[in-house]
Design an enzyme around this catalytic site. Structure first.
Site, PDB file in Angstrom:
ATOM      1  N   PHE B 130     -67.072  25.672 -96.382  1.00 18.20           N
ATOM      2  CA  PHE B 130     -66.652  25.183 -97.716  1.00 18.20           C
ATOM      3  C   PHE B 130     -67.862  25.145 -98.617  1.00 18.20           C
ATOM      4  O   PHE B 130     -69.016  25.082 -98.157  1.00 18.20           O
ATOM      5  CB  PHE B 130     -66.019  23.787 -97.580  1.00 18.20           C
ATOM      6  CG  PHE B 130     -64.633  23.733 -98.175  1.00 18.20           C
ATOM      7  CD1 PHE B 130     -63.576  24.387 -97.550  1.00 18.20           C
ATOM      8  CD2 PHE B 130     -64.394  23.060 -99.364  1.00 18.20           C
ATOM      9  CE1 PHE B 130     -62.300  24.356 -98.099  1.00 18.20           C
ATOM     10  CE2 PHE B 130     -63.111  23.022 -99.922  1.00 18.20           C
ATOM     11  CZ  PHE B 130     -62.072  23.673 -99.283  1.00 18.20           C
ATOM     12  N   GLN B 244     -65.455  17.106-112.576  1.00 16.49           N
ATOM     13  CA  GLN B 244     -65.647  18.384-111.850  1.00 16.49           C
ATOM     14  C   GLN B 244     -64.648  19.429-112.346  1.00 16.49           C
ATOM     15  O   GLN B 244     -63.450  19.128-112.496  1.00 16.49           O
ATOM     16  CB  GLN B 244     -65.444  18.166-110.353  1.00 16.49           C
ATOM     17  CG  GLN B 244     -65.665  19.439-109.544  1.00 16.49           C
ATOM     18  CD  GLN B 244     -65.702  19.159-108.062  1.00 16.49           C
ATOM     19  OE1 GLN B 244     -64.673  18.900-107.448  1.00 16.49           O
ATOM     20  NE2 GLN B 244     -66.896  19.176-107.478  1.00 16.49           N
ATOM     21  N   HIS B 246     -63.068  22.983-111.331  1.00 12.84           N
ATOM     22  CA  HIS B 246     -62.908  23.872-110.163  1.00 12.84           C
ATOM     23  C   HIS B 246     -62.882  25.322-110.664  1.00 12.84           C
ATOM     24  O   HIS B 246     -62.208  25.629-111.640  1.00 12.84           O
ATOM     25  CB  HIS B 246     -61.579  23.552-109.448  1.00 12.84           C
ATOM     26  CG  HIS B 246     -61.493  24.132-108.065  1.00 12.84           C
ATOM     27  ND1 HIS B 246     -61.319  25.467-107.812  1.00 12.84           N
ATOM     28  CD2 HIS B 246     -61.573  23.530-106.852  1.00 12.84           C
ATOM     29  CE1 HIS B 246     -61.283  25.684-106.503  1.00 12.84           C
ATOM     30  NE2 HIS B 246     -61.445  24.516-105.898  1.00 12.84           N
ATOM     31  N   LEU B 256     -54.112  25.181-108.718  1.00 13.11           N
ATOM     32  CA  LEU B 256     -55.356  25.362-107.953  1.00 13.11           C
ATOM     33  C   LEU B 256     -55.203  26.465-106.902  1.00 13.11           C
ATOM     34  O   LEU B 256     -54.191  26.516-106.186  1.00 13.11           O
ATOM     35  CB  LEU B 256     -55.709  24.045-107.251  1.00 13.11           C
ATOM     36  CG  LEU B 256     -56.910  24.106-106.274  1.00 13.11           C
ATOM     37  CD1 LEU B 256     -58.201  24.333-107.058  1.00 13.11           C
ATOM     38  CD2 LEU B 256     -56.987  22.843-105.446  1.00 13.11           C
ATOM     39  N   GLU B 259     -60.518  26.443-102.549  1.00 11.60           N
ATOM     40  CA  GLU B 259     -61.851  26.997-102.253  1.00 11.60           C
ATOM     41  C   GLU B 259     -61.848  27.656-100.877  1.00 11.60           C
ATOM     42  O   GLU B 259     -62.681  28.489-100.564  1.00 11.60           O
ATOM     43  CB  GLU B 259     -62.830  25.812-102.284  1.00 11.60           C
ATOM     44  CG  GLU B 259     -64.283  26.199-102.260  1.00 11.60           C
ATOM     45  CD  GLU B 259     -65.143  24.999-102.652  1.00 11.60           C
ATOM     46  OE1 GLU B 259     -64.968  24.500-103.772  1.00 11.60           O
ATOM     47  OE2 GLU B 259     -65.955  24.570-101.831  1.00 11.60           O
ATOM     48  N   ARG B 290     -69.305  23.633-106.776  1.00  9.24           N
ATOM     49  CA  ARG B 290     -68.322  24.020-107.809  1.00  9.24           C
ATOM     50  C   ARG B 290     -68.921  24.032-109.210  1.00  9.24           C
ATOM     51  O   ARG B 290     -68.587  24.883-110.024  1.00  9.24           O
ATOM     52  CB  ARG B 290     -67.152  23.019-107.759  1.00  9.24           C
ATOM     53  CG  ARG B 290     -66.399  23.170-106.449  1.00  9.24           C
ATOM     54  CD  ARG B 290     -65.346  22.123-106.254  1.00  9.24           C
ATOM     55  NE  ARG B 290     -64.590  22.441-105.028  1.00  9.24           N
ATOM     56  CZ  ARG B 290     -63.574  21.727-104.588  1.00  9.24           C
ATOM     57  NH1 ARG B 290     -63.180  20.651-105.260  1.00  9.24           N
ATOM     58  NH2 ARG B 290     -62.925  22.066-103.492  1.00  9.24           N
ATOM     59  N   HIS B 358     -60.624  19.394-112.427  1.00 11.17           N
ATOM     60  CA  HIS B 358     -60.040  19.268-111.093  1.00 11.17           C
ATOM     61  C   HIS B 358     -60.198  17.855-110.514  1.00 11.17           C
ATOM     62  O   HIS B 358     -59.271  17.322-109.914  1.00 11.17           O
ATOM     63  CB  HIS B 358     -60.704  20.277-110.150  1.00 11.17           C
ATOM     64  CG  HIS B 358     -60.223  20.189-108.734  1.00 11.17           C
ATOM     65  ND1 HIS B 358     -58.906  20.357-108.383  1.00 11.17           N
ATOM     66  CD2 HIS B 358     -60.887  19.913-107.589  1.00 11.17           C
ATOM     67  CE1 HIS B 358     -58.772  20.206-107.085  1.00 11.17           C
ATOM     68  NE2 HIS B 358     -59.950  19.923-106.565  1.00 11.17           N
ATOM     69  N   ARG B 393     -68.990  16.530-106.653  1.00  9.20           N
ATOM     70  CA  ARG B 393     -68.431  16.323-105.308  1.00  9.20           C
ATOM     71  C   ARG B 393     -68.351  17.666-104.588  1.00  9.20           C
ATOM     72  O   ARG B 393     -67.951  18.685-105.176  1.00  9.20           O
ATOM     73  CB  ARG B 393     -67.012  15.744-105.436  1.00  9.20           C
ATOM     74  CG  ARG B 393     -66.269  15.687-104.118  1.00  9.20           C
ATOM     75  CD  ARG B 393     -64.868  15.117-104.295  1.00  9.20           C
ATOM     76  NE  ARG B 393     -63.957  16.018-104.982  1.00  9.20           N
ATOM     77  CZ  ARG B 393     -63.264  16.981-104.378  1.00  9.20           C
ATOM     78  NH1 ARG B 393     -63.458  17.201-103.082  1.00  9.20           N
ATOM     79  NH2 ARG B 393     -62.402  17.725-105.053  1.00  9.20           N
TER      80      ARG B 393
END
Lengths: 105, 583, 248, 147
Positions: B130, B244, B246, B256, B259, B290, B358, B393
């Site tokens: 990730f 954040q 995305h 979405l 990821e 991100r 996001h 994050r």
């Protein structure tokens, strides 16, 4: 419609019961019963019921495909292939019945 | 005919009730807290109050995964370092150490409750790569991890006699009695009545506030209710400027694309088919954090190397080289969404994506056990800012945060409720109930339809947030945003209401949500304006560099007349001295 | 994208007005890429703020936006206007449920049924929390399909049996029961099959199959119910022949 | 619940549901058996009936079969084999239980609902099936095990 096929099968169950009864009763009763089954108008009723019976068998094979997809394989089989397998099985069993029950051609 | 409509089918309700713990919000954090409290003491009565049925909470649409150190190739130290480095050193390092140590237990606890984690051939829970994570540590369940976690928790919560669910109750305010939080007032949508739900301890777990932005992956219900509730009760909101974006969202709908698609090896390509990330982050490319990916996408668009479409410029997420098997087995939902909402099959075509809001790293300011400055009030999940996420994050830390701090906060609230002898006095909740009934039914619902409409004010707020408080920010835009938000707050005063029916009035909930969002948006804009540096997701074109000397601090936004009062509190640094964030 | 008009015929019901539900028509502009939910949102924002319906995720995973569109139970967030645009788009609340207001129905009844099938892992001893249960990919595969149910209630709206006898446990609750029965970590099969082996349990289902047709996540609850019938029958035989044996 | 709860009847209209509430519905005894027989009968009727009816009543009429399986001599001869007797017993028993179970649901769907009527239907239809099957057993066994 599909439901009707099930009820028709019960009707034939009773017809065969009567066949055995007349068989027990002797040749004349038996032959009389078989002849009535084969002459119009009972014959036409018979043909309609027979068609319903075949339709019931076909829908039953479709249901098997839908009802037991994951039973034996890792990924659920599409119901059409299960249906195909059942039809082949059906033909095989019918042939077996011809030989075992009715003594071949 | 089945039991169809009938006027008396609307059940009768009672106005006030009291419980030991009142949990606002039925998502992963809220349900995990409820189960933790219910498990420790069967005598505790826990109320889970949610404006939607718990299995509709926005946790359901999380796709990526849940981070935890499970295998020997990984270490708590490494997970903590990744998280802190990803947070651009704004995370409180004691909270991060506390967090990473408890993630593994939560994964196994969820597994014991039946969560269908994806498995390796050897039968153990499998993990994948990730963004920003140096090793594979994201546990997943195909690409529907949030859905499976939420349904596992919701169904497991049905096991506990002492968890009482208040489904479709919209919390309008906190009851404060003698300097402590004593429960909530809630609008029961089905009964059309204001109900007082008293509680010795109250936990806010209402998720983020993505809907203050127009282009967001967030569901309709993420309107920052919990943040505004705490804000209005005098509790500060921490690091609200840290929003954040995305990188891979579907243009138009904002849905979405997880990821995990990049985790499984997907490429980001521009108009010329070039994997442009090699020019921005050669070491990590598509698996960078991100904020860096989103910024590079905007730069590609500005440089004119992006595709053009009906919803503006976009780039391509190319999964073609992964092959149908991997996509169907590991990314079934990605394919489902691409086919249904973009009309294309990712096995054969790149998916159009562009960055969208996001997650909000900021939230209700709490310490590492979820306590706020108001005794008896706790906050957990995206609503809270324990600050393990700091300025950015890392993907898959959020669900772990909901589970770890959900459990911990549930236990802390249970402890607090057991020590507190008496239930909150009836007078406070009766008085709060009367005030809220007047404010909501007579005040808001009484307003005649003027020239201002609910949708008009909302869309204007959302658009100005996208424009001025988006991925790149600067002083003029932020000042303009703060000014316009103040004007929007005034115009909100004349937003009328057409639906005078008290039962299930979704126009009413829309107005209440907009009321909350205007507060939260103001705190974001003002916090962003005061942080004159670039750090993590907060990127200022007029202050491009990170300024640890002045801004290695959390922003605290307190509610005040006109504009929020901004204050700062230092970041807790334990082992990792801030260094330049390089990948 | 071409901009055209469409007529939304939406069933309205105002609980406090006491009048029966009636249709109301709205003419709204629409584009090819708009789903029915976008139409409802357009009406709510610009035409009639009193129109009431549930929605949240708009990506077909939360299960709150179900409604009967042209008579078919559908998720309004996943149904394109262009596909259902035959003159007018008729939207009713989900069939077979009491109506609270406009398109909002009350399905607490389903939550009771879901709770009654013990929808959680049941184990004698809880298992040690330091390590996970070993479960191979094919074990997960065995219950994966049933675990995808998003509780959107389309199957209950499509089931004629549930329509005529509301106490029937229904497709989704049965599918979720099978999900736990087939999970290798669970030992509560007997308890669940006992609940399903009741008059309003799986025996009421005559395998019409409509539930599996409308399910947006092809959970195939119809197949789940037939499998449960087989399991319940086998359990019944075991208990008759070996009364003492404890069935897994 | 906490002892000093302010109001206990908090939400009579929508008491939250807990998992192990006994639904109070008793387990049924007959239905699994009947369903077992129904599906067994279903397989029998689907696989075995069409060919049998075809041979006995359809093929000879149109000359689609060289011999006449239903002729008294041939049929009586085959009837001596226990397998044929078992075959017809299974045919009759299976079809009766399958048909009556399906008929019951058709009648209930058609409107014959209510505990009293359904109980009556159960008794009548199952009686037919049982009597028919016993009759088939009687004929199948007669002349083989005893005169």
């Amino acid at each position: 419609m599909r439901e009707l096929g099930g009820v028709v099968s019960a009707l034939y169950g009773l017809i065969f019961l009567n066949l055995l009864r007349t068989l027990r009763a002797g040749e004349s009763a038996y032959t009389a019963f078989v002849d009535t089954m084969r002459t119009p108008p009972v014959l036409y009723v018979n043909l309609v019921l027979f068609a319903l019976l075949v339709w019931h068998a076909v829908t039953w094979f479709m249901l098997i495909g839908k009802a037991q997809p994951i039973q034996f394989t890792e990924r659920p089989l599409p119901w059409k292939s299960v249906f195909g397998v059942n039809v082949l099985l059906w033909i095989g069993v019918s042939a077996a019945v011809v030989y075992l029950v009715f003594g071949g051609i | 005919m089945p039991k169809a409509y009938s006027p008396n089918s609307v059940p009768r309700f009672v106005e006030r009730t009291a419980h030991d713990i009142v949990i606002v919000g039925g998502g992963a954090a809220g349900l995990r807290a409820a189960i933790a409290a219910a498990e420790t003491d069967p005598d505790l009565s826990i109320a889970v109050v949610s404006k939607v049925y718990p299995m509709r909470s926005h946790t359901v649409s999380a796709e990526g995964g849940t981070a935890a150190v499970l295998r020997d190739y990984d270490s708590l130290e490494l997970h903590a370092l990744d998280t802190i480095k990803g947070s651009d050193f704004l995370a409180d390092q004691d909270a991060v150490e506390f967090f990473v140590a408890r993630c593994p237990k939560e994964i196994i606890q969820l597994e014991h409750w039946g969560c269908p984690w994806s498995r390796d051939p050897d039968g153990r829970v499998s993990q994948r790569a990730f963004g920003g994570m140096s090793v594979k540590r994201t546990v997943f369940a195909a690409d529907k991890v949030g859905f499976h976690i939420l349904h596992t928790l919701f169904q497991t919560s049905m096991k506990f006699e002492n968890i009482h669910r208040f489904d479709e109750y919209f919390v309008t305010s906190l009851i404060v009695d003698g300097g402590a939080c004593a429960g909530v007032t809630a609008l029961d949508l089905r009964g059309g009545r204001m109900v007082g739900i008293g509680g010795k301890a109250t936990i806010l777990a209402t998720g983020g506030c993505g809907r203050v932005y127009e282009f967001t992956t967030n569901g309709f219900i993420k309107t920052g209710d919990g943040m505004a509730l705490a804000y209005r009760a005098g509790v500060p909101l921490k690091d609200m400027e840290m929003v954040q974006f995305h990188p891979t969202c579907l243009p138009g709908t904002g849905i979405l694309i997880t990821e995990a698609a990049r985790g499984e090896g997907g490429y980001l390509i521009n108009k010329d088919g070039e994997r442009y990330m090699q020019r921005y982050l050669p070491s990590k490319m598509e698996l960078g954090p991100r904020d860096i990916l989103s910024r590079s996408m905007i730069q590609e668009m500005k440089a004119g190397r992006a595709f053009d479409g009906p919803y503006g410029q976009y780039l391509g997420l190319d999964l073609r080289h992964l092959g149908a098997a991997t996509i169907d087995q590991k990314l079934p939902m990605v394919r489902e969404l691409a086919e249904k909402y973009m009309g294309l099959d990712p096995i054969h075509e790149p998916i159009p994506v562009r960055p969208g809001q996001h997650y909000v790293m900021g939230g209700v300011s709490t310490n590492s056990t979820g306590e706020t400055t108001l005794p008896g009030l706790y906050a957990v999940g995206e609503t809270a800012c324990v600050s393990i996420n700091g300025a950015n994050r890392l993907g898959s830390n959020s669900l772990s945060e909901c589970l770890v701090f959900g459990e911990w906060c549930g236990l802390a609230a249970a402890q607090y409720a057991k020590q507190k002898a008496a239930y909150p006095r009836g007078t406070a909740s009766r008085e709060a109930l009367r005030k809220e009934e007047a404010r909501v039914f007579d005040g808001l619902m009484g307003r005649e339809r003027g020239k201002e409409t609910l949708a008009g004010v909302r869309v204007e707020m959302q658009q100005l947030m996208d424009r001025d408080v988006g991925i790149f920010r600067e002083e003029a835009g932020l000042a303009d945003a703060c000014g316009k938000l103040a004007k929007l707050r005034d115009r909100f005063g004349s937003v009328g209401m057409a639906d005078k029916d008290r039962v299930f009035n979704t126009e009413m909930t829309g107005v209440l949500e907009l009321d909350f969002m205007l507060d939260v948006a103001a705190s974001i804009a003002h916090s962003a304006r005061n942080r004159r540096e670039s750090r993590g997701a907060h990127s200022r074109t007029d202050f491009p560099n990170r300024d640890d000397a002045n801004y290695l601090k959390h922003t605290l936004a307190y509610r005040a007349d006109g504009a929020p009062r901004i204050d700062y509190v230092p970041v807790k640094i334990t082992k990792w001295q801030p260094v330049e964030r390089k990948y | 994208m071409a901009e055209r008009d469409v007529v939304f015929r939406v069933k309205r019901y105002r609980p406090t007005s006491g009048s029966k539900p009636t249709y109301q028509e709205y003419r709204i502009p629409y584009r090819d890429d708009m789903v029915v939910l976008d139409g409802l949102n357009y009406i709510k924002d610009h035409v009639d703020p009193t129109l009431t319906y549930r929605w949240s995720c708009r990506m077909g995973i939360c299960g709150s936006c179900g409604a009967n569109v042209n008579g078919q139970p559908k998720l309004t967030c996943g149904t394109y206007i262009r596909d259902v645009h035959k003159g007018a788009v008729t939207i009713d609340p989900l069939a077979n449920f009491p109506i609270l207001k406009d398109l909002v129905v009350d399905f607490d009844d389903f939550l009771e049924k879901l709770a009654s099938v013990t929808p959680y892992i049941v184990r004698e001893e809880p298992g040690d929390l330091t390590k996970e249960f070993v479960q191979y990919p094919e074990d997960v595969e065995a219950y994966r399909q049933q675990s995808l149910c998003i509780n959107c209630m389309l199957c209950y709206a499509a089931c004629p049996v549930f329509g005529t006898s509301p106490e029937f446990v229904g497709p989704a609750a049965s599918a979720l029961a099978l999900r736990y029965i087939r999970d290798t970590r669970d030992e509560g099969a007997d308890q669940r099959l006992a609940r399903l082996n009741t008059k309003a349990g799986v025996w009421e289902c005559t395998f019409v199959g409509e539930c599996s047709v409308v399910c947006p996540k092809n959970v195939d609850p119809a197949a789940a119910i037939q499998t449960l019938k087989v399991l319940a029958t086998m359990r019944h035989m075991r208990r008759l022949l070996m009364p003492k044996a404890e069935s897994r | 619940m906490g002892s000093t709860r302010e109001s206990l009847a908090w939400n009579p209209g929508r008491e939250t549901v807990h998992a192990d509430e006994k639904t109070g519905e008793p387990e049924v005894f007959l239905e699994p058996l009947l369903w077992g027989l129904f599906s067994l009968g279903g397989f029998i009727t689907a696989f075995l009936f069409p060919i049998t009816v075809f041979l006995l009543f359809v093929a000879p009429v149109f000359g689609w079969w060289p011999t006449d399986p239903a002729a008294y001599a041939t049929f009586a001869a085959h009837w001596q084999e226990p397998l044929v007797r078992l075959f017809f017993f299974a045919l009759i028993g299976g079809s009766l239980f399958h048909g009556t179970h399906r008929l019951k649901f058709m009648l209930v769907d058609a409107g014959l609902r209510g505990p009293g009527i359904e109980a009556a239907l159960d008794i009548i239809l199952n009686a037919i099936a049982i009597v028919g099957t016993l009759g088939a057993l009687y004929y199948a066994v007669r002349g083989w095990l005893f005169v």
